[in-house]
Structure formats: structure tokens, C-alpha cells
Enzyme design. Structure first.
Site, short mmCIF file in Angstrom:
data_model
loop_
_atom_site.label_atom_id
_atom_site.label_comp_id
_atom_site.label_asym_id
_atom_site.label_seq_id
_atom_site.Cartn_x
_atom_site.Cartn_y
_atom_site.Cartn_z
N GLN A 136 0.78 -1.19 -0.01
CA GLN A 136 0.00 -0.07 0.04
C GLN A 136 0.85 1.27 0.03
OE1 GLN A 136 -2.12 0.53 3.64
NE2 GLN A 136 -3.39 1.65 3.16
N GLY A 137 1.01 2.04 -1.17
CA GLY A 137 1.76 3.02 -1.21
C GLY A 137 1.17 4.48 -1.02
N SER A 139 1.55 6.58 2.46
CA SER A 139 2.49 7.49 3.29
C SER A 139 3.63 7.98 2.49
CB SER A 139 2.90 6.78 4.65
OG SER A 139 1.66 6.57 5.35
N SER A 176 4.68 -1.14 4.12
CA SER A 176 4.95 -2.53 4.60
C SER A 176 5.01 -3.53 3.38
CB SER A 176 3.55 -2.98 5.48
OG SER A 176 3.87 -2.25 6.50
N GLU A 259 -10.58 -2.50 6.73
CA GLU A 259 -9.41 -2.35 7.86
C GLU A 259 -9.89 -2.19 9.22
OE1 GLU A 259 -6.01 0.36 7.41
OE2 GLU A 259 -7.32 1.52 8.66
N GLU A 378 -4.10 10.47 17.94
CA GLU A 378 -4.37 11.99 18.32
C GLU A 378 -5.55 12.31 16.95
OE1 GLU A 378 -1.55 10.92 18.63
OE2 GLU A 378 -1.95 11.22 20.98
#
Lengths: 395, 325
Positions: A136-137, A139, A176, A259, A378
Site C-alpha cells: 500500500q503506497g 504515506s 509495509s 481495515e 490523536e
């Protein structure tokens, strides 16, 4: 294959799920030796990856891996809860690591929903059967919690509307299993940076495309699970676009429901297993009872919450901001479970060089990320405050 | 079985009725009358889970005082719930049967709701040489003193009983366990309603209260406290929703413990957000805080229950998954 019930409705009756679960566990019991890891856990990441793909292949051939997935991608249909049960069963038995396994739930539903049907029919069975791994690209160094500020750029060759291919330049990080992956669901910037979430497009990219370089990163527990991925003039055919041009935000958000439901249910099964391991060896005194009782309270409340979320999803409900509550509960319970281990088994995390120490230490350290990945605690609280408590915008 | 729409209607009806009754001076008896008129005991017999969740949730939310807990325990102990029948509760923070027989004498010590002051019979569960028994005690054999404590409005009574045990009837141990489970589930529902109410009050305050030229709800430190409170309340509500038609021992124990934890953390966050207002008796927050503190100790507070559950897990070396999809 003993389970021969026809297509289930989208929201299966608990008794049907219970029957499925019973048959699944009976089958897993009967194939225990064949499925067991050929190494002493935890094993290296290479060993874990090989084990996961082997288990997926066995389960796919036996049909279990195909329940809950649509027929048009090689599945046998039925409620997605069937695959949730499978994921939980193999996590509870420590056959694979749920973090690695759950990438299926993160990526396959998105490809099924947004890829051209022929592409989905070709590639999804390869993921399910263990022939492939995907990553999963999302971030980037400058786009973590603020994903909408991502800058990895895709430029059309020719006119923007009718381009036959796109050229991608930029960098991803915290990707990952990129070094094990054959494909990547990639978010790119196709509008101006100011366009934020409106100027993002998703692509399904082959990882062997020239110009892609993967540099694994070592995590705090010594495992090289995630990587930096560099894109240098990477050419991707236009028919590999997922969803609409500039519609990548919808693709990214489509990951959330599974997810936050099936992946969490798998993670919860794994945490119950971890608490069971602690209960197996903890001293039988009141201090241990208090720590274990409190950890169990949290896991139980989390499991109750996650069950309600899955039934809402299966009943046709759209999952949204309220899953931020599930996310915080999972992260908190996970850290509480490993905190309990550290308190009741003194030194096991810090100085035990045996196999038990190695496993607990690695998992303890990994659990610290639970409040960070997938949207920090957060960010989740901000979403809860704005969307669920109607407190308006911050600042 | 009532469906979701009927349940929502019933919840609204109960809430409205309690809101009207609670404005009557003193509250107590008026709320019990309203519940009786609404058919609370019939609902308890037909749909015990739904009855507890609807009525006790509304009691918590409205800060209403009632003695419906006596009906819940009477029913769980196999008795017909009636307004004249009160049930002796264990002492604060305990959940063992409150009585003990010695020969043909019964001694008991515990708490009771306000109903004990007017009831014609007080049902006392006690340990005997051969197991458990239940005794109907006349009011003259019980010494009642009102508990003021932190929440005088809750109406609890401290009770001592010295009575003749000749008419004790044997009671299956499972009956007391069932009574504890029903009581815990009911109280957990009430605490959940009160926790929601505290959060509502704190959120309303946060969007109205201006400091530094803006509502305090815009400060992240405030927002995150309220978010944490909502997370706790929603987890508690999910915990209350699992299990079968009748509350069971372990799930009810967990629900009660989660309720206690939730009330403590919600109260702490909300009181901090309410700041000076939450520290006064002008603002209603203090009533909910005090009520949840009083209720948490009935049939065991979170710490004692968590310890007990942990002991059970260690004794059996097992971690049961009580919830399946």
C-alpha cells in the site's frame, strides 16, 4: 471441502456463522501439521512471509480462502464475515501474523471495487492464493497523518484526459512488505498540491516496473517489515488507474471499512491468544489476577464493540467516523495486553534471550506503533470530536 | 420479541415519563408509580434484557430514583415482583449473599433501596450449613437507617436483620448468581445512562463556554478529553449489548466492571472540562457524579470485579472469547 452451504445472505444468521466456524476449525484441526510453521516462532520475516503464502495457498486450494469473496474474482461468494472468521481462526492459531495477513483485507476489496473488472479477476486470485503479495503506497515523508498533502507526482503522457500512460516520480515511506510485493496500490498527486484530497489519483502498479527502487527500513524491533519506495520516471499504463482521475481519495477511504472491521477482528483474536499465553504462565497470585482481569476487561469491551461494527457493515451500513472509536480501542487494548506481559513476566521483554523473550520483545515493541499507524490516536480523537461530538473545528 | 422500532418508542416513552416524574419533589415514589403504570414489571417478565436496558438506561440518563432493582432481584430469585417486596442487597462493594443462619436464627447486614422502608416483606438470601436459603423477613425484624453518604437522594438504606430462620426456603446457588448477574446488568445500564448524561453536559458546556475569544471546545486538550469519554461510553454500551436473553454471570460481571471504569474516567474528563461549573451544586453534573459513585459499589466495584475475573482466568488458565460474530 466439507462446508457446502449455498450462497449466504449479506448478513448471515449467527447460527450459520457458528456452523461455518465449527467446520472451519474442524478442518484446521485435521490439517494442523500441514499448516504449522516449519520453524520455531517468531522466525525471521522471510520465514513468516513464506509461511503466510504457503498457508494461503493451502487454504485457497481447499476453498476456505475463497468464501466471502465475489465469484467474479474467483471467490465463492457469501458474506465477508466468512473471511473475517477465517482470518481470526488462523490468527488465533498463530499460523500467520495478522499484521501481514490483513493486508489482504486492506487491498483486495479496494481493487475489486475500483480496478477494471478484467484486471481484478486476473490479480485478486493471485493475492488470495499466495502467489503474490501487494503493498500500500500511501504515506510519504511529508504526508503521514496529513495524507491529503502527498506529493508523489503522476504526469500524463499526452493529453490529461486521453493519456495512454502516466509517469510517476516521488517517494513513499512506511510501505509495509514492499520488498516482497509484486504490486502496489499507489496514491499519486495529479492535481496541484493545493487541491489536497481532490487532486489525488490511485494506480495499481507492478513493482517490477523500471524506475522503482525499494529500500527496507529496520523497525524498532529489528524487523525490516516496511520500506522506502522511490519512483523515478516510472511509466504506468492508463488502464492501471484505480477509480477516476483525481478520484484517489475515494479509493484511499474505501480501505477503511474492512481495515476497521475484519482486520480488527483478526487482531482481536490474536490478542486473545496473547493474553491466553500470558495466563498460561503467569503466577497464580492476586497481583497477576488484577493485571490480567483488567487486560481482559479491555479486550472484552473491544470485542463487543468490534462485533457491533461488523454487523453494521454486513447489514449494509456505511462505516465512517465512528470506526475511529474502534481504532482507539484496538490500539489501547493491544498496548495494555503487552504492558500486562511486561508487568507479570519480569525481564522477559528486557533481558530474556530465549525464544520466548525474542517473541515477546518483538511484539511488545511492535505494539507501541498501534497508536500511530493507520491514523494516529490523536487524529482519531480529532475525528471523534468533530464528527461524533459535533464540537466544531479545532483551533 | 420487540423490534428496534418498538424499543426506540418504548425508550422515548420511559424517558419522557421519567423526566416528568423527576420534577415532582423528592422524585422517588413518583418514578416507581410511573414505571408501574408503564407496565415495567410485565416487560421485565416478558423481555428481561430489553426491560433492564430501557428502564435502567433511562433512570441513569434522567438521574431518576426508583426501586426497580428490587423487582429485578425478586424476579431473578424466582419471586413475583411486587411493590411490597424489597430485596436485601449485599454490603457496599460485596456480592456475597448478605445473610447467614446460625441454628434457627438469621443474621444479615447489607443495603436496600428506599422500598425497604415501606415494604411488607424484605427478602433476605443467606448462607446456611447446607447451602443457600431465602427468608421473608417482616419489617419489624429489620433495623433500617437511611444512608446519607455522598448521594442522599439515592435513597439507600443500611439494614441489619435479626430474625427467625425457621421459615427459610432452600435456594439453589445458581439463583443467587443469577440475581447478581441481573443486578449487575441493570446497574451497568444505569451507569451507562448517567455516563452519557455527563458527557452531554460537558459537550454542551464546551461549545458555549468562551475563553481566549473562542469556545473551549476548539482547544485540542479539551476535545481529546471529550473524545476519550465518548470512546469509553461507546465501549460500555457495546459491552451491554452482548450476551443472551438473560444476563449471565461472567458477561454481567464484565459489564459492571466496564461500567465502573467508564463512569470514573467519564466523570474525571467531564468534570475537568466543566471546570468551575462542575465544582458547584448549581450545575447538574454533581448529581450524576455522586449517583455513579454510589451505584458503582452495589454488587462490586470495577477493581474488585476485575480482580475476581482475573482469579477465575488464572484458576482455569483460560481466556474465554465470550463474544462471537
Amino acid at each position: 471441502m466439507s462446508f457446502s452451504q449455498g450462497r449466504m445472505e449479506d448478513s448471515p444468521a449467527p447460527k450459520d456463522l457458528a456452523a461455518y466456524r465449527a467446520q472451519l476449525h474442524a478442518w484446521l484441526d485435521a490439517h494442523r501439521e500441514e499448516l504449522a510453521p516449519p520453524y520455531t516462532p517468531p522466525g525471521t520475516l522471510d520465514e513468516q512471509m513464506a509461511q503466510m503464502q504457503r498457508v494461503k495457498s493451502i487454504l485457497f486450494d481447499a476453498g476456505w480462502m475463497r468464501y466471502g469473496w465475489p465469484e467474479r474474482v474467483g471467490g465463492k461468494g457469501g458474506s465477508p464475515m466468512l473471511r473475517t472468521e477465517l482470518g481470526a481462526a488462523i490468527a488465533a492459531r498463530d499460523l500467520t501474523d495478522p499484521g501481514l495477513y490483513s493486508l489482504i483485507e486492506v487491498l483486495a476489496p479496494t481493487v475489486i471495487e475500483f480496478a477494471p473488472p478484467a484486471l481484478a479477476a486476473e490479480v485478486v486470485p493471485r493475492l488470495l492464493s499466495g502467489a503474490e503479495m501487494w503493498c500500500q503506497g500511501f504515506s510519504e515523508p511529508g504526508a503521514g497523518s496529513d495524507l491529503a498533502s502527498l506529493g508523489c507526482r503522476a504526469v500524463p503522457r499526452g493529453a490529461r484526459g486521453g493519456a495512454s500512460s502516466w509517469v510517476i516520480n516521488g517517494q513513499k515511506v512506511w510501505t509495509s512488505l514492499a520488498q516482497y510485493s509484486q504490486r502496489c496500490v499507489l496514491l499519486t498527486r495529479t492535481g496541484s498540491v493545493e487541491s489536497r484530497h481532490r487532486g489525488i489519483t490511485a494506480f495499481f502498479v507492478d513493482m517490477d516496473t523500471p524506475g522503482i527502487r525499494v529500500a527496507p527500513l529496520e523497525m524498532i524491533n529489528g524487523v525490516r517489515e516496511f520500506a522506502e519506495v522511490f519512483f523515478d520516471d516510472v511509466v504506468v499504463p492508463a488502464d492501471r488507474m484505480l477509480g477516476e482521475l483525481d478520484g484517489g481519495w475515494a479509493v484511499a477511504m474505501s480501505i477503511l471499512p474492512y481495515e476497521r472491521s475484519s482486520c480488527f477482528w483478526q487482531r482481536i483474536a490474536y490478542l486473545y491468544r496473547r493474553l491466553q499465553r500470558l495466563v498460561d504462565v503467569a503466577p497464580a497470585d492476586d497481583r497477576a489476577a488484577e493485571v490480567i482481569g483488567n487486560a481482559f476487561l479491555q479486550l472484552h469491551a473491544l470485542r463487543a464493540r468490534s462485533r457491533a461494527t461488523q454487523h453494521r457493515l454486513a447489514g449494509g451500513g456505511a462505516l465512517g467516523a465512528e470506526t475511529s472509536i474502534d481504532k482507539v480501542l484496538v490500539a489501547t487494548a493491544e498496548q495494555a495486553t503487552y504492558d500486562a506481559v511486561r508487568r507479570l513476566l519480569p525481564g522477559v521483554v528486557e533481558i530474556d534471550d530465549g525464544m520466548a523473550g525474542e517473541a515477546w520483545r518483538s511484539e511488545y515493541l511492535y505494539s507501541r506503533a498501534a497508536t500511530i499507524y493507520g491514523g494516529t490516536a490523536e487524529v482519531q480523537r480529532d475525528i471523534i470530536a468533530r464528527r461524533l461530538l459535533d464540537l466544531g473545528d479545532a483551533g | 420479541v420487540i423490534d428496534a422500532a418498538e424499543r426506540a418508542l418504548l425508550e422515548q416513552t420511559v424517558r419522557d415519563a421519567l423526566a416528568r416524574a423527576a420534577t415532582v419533589a423528592g422524585g422517588g415514589g413518583a418514578v416507581d408509580d410511573v414505571l408501574a403504570q408503564l407496565g415495567w414489571r410485565e416487560l421485565l417478565a416478558a423481555e428481561p434484557r430489553a426491560a433492564l436496558e430501557i428502564v435502567f438506561g433511562a433512570l441513569g440518563s434522567a438521574h431518576a430514583r426508583a426501586t426497580a432493582l428490587d423487582d429485578v432481584l425478586a424476579a431473578a430469585l424466582g419471586r413475583e415482583p411486587r411493590g411490597e417486596l424489597a430485596v436485601l442487597l449485599p454490603p457496599f462493594a460485596a456480592w456475597e449473599p448478605p445473610g447467614q443462619t446460625e441454628g434457627d436464627r438469621l443474621h444479615a447486614r447489607g443495603l436496600a433501596t428506599a422500598r425497604a422502608a415501606t415494604a411488607r416483606q424484605l427478602l433476605v438470601v443467606c448462607r446456611t450449613d447446607s447451602g443457600l436459603a431465602a427468608v421473608d423477613v417482616a419489617p419489624t425484624r429489620a433495623e433500617l437507617s437511611p444512608v446519607h453518604g455522598i448521594d442522599p437522594e439515592a435513597g439507600f438504606q443500611a439494614v441489619r436483620v435479626w430474625a427467625d430462620a425457621a421459615h427459610a426456603r432452600r435456594l439453589d446457588a445458581a439463583a443467587w448468581d443469577s440475581a447478581v448477574a441481573f443486578g449487575r446488568h441493570a446497574l451497568a445500564c444505569q451507569i451507562a445512562g448517567a455516563s452519557r448524561a455527563m458527557l452531554r453536559l460537558a459537550c454542551a458546556h464546551a461549545v458555549e463556554r468562551m475563553q481566549f475569544g473562542r469556545p473551549i471546545a476548539r482547544f485540542q486538550a479539551v476535545r481529546h478529553r471529550l473524545a476519550d469519554a465518548l470512546i469509553a461510553v461507546e465501549a460500555l454500551e457495546a459491552t451491554l449489548a452482548v450476551g443472551g436473553e438473560r444476563p449471565e454471570a461472567l458477561t454481567a460481571a464484565l459489564a459492571k466492571a466496564v461500567a465502573g471504569r467508564t463512569a470514573r474516567s467519564v466523570a474525571a474528563h467531564c468534570q475537568q472540562v466543566l471546570a468551575g461549573m462542575g465544582f458547584t451544586t448549581e450545575h447538574p453534573f454533581h448529581r450524576f457524579l455522586k449517583r455513579t459513585m454510589a451505584l458503582e459499589g452495589i454488587f462490586g466495584a470495577a477493581d474488585e470485579i476485575a480482580l475476581d475475573v482475573g482469579r477465575q482466568l488464572l484458576a482455569t488458565r483460560s481466556v474465554p472469547a465470550l463474544v462471537e460474530l
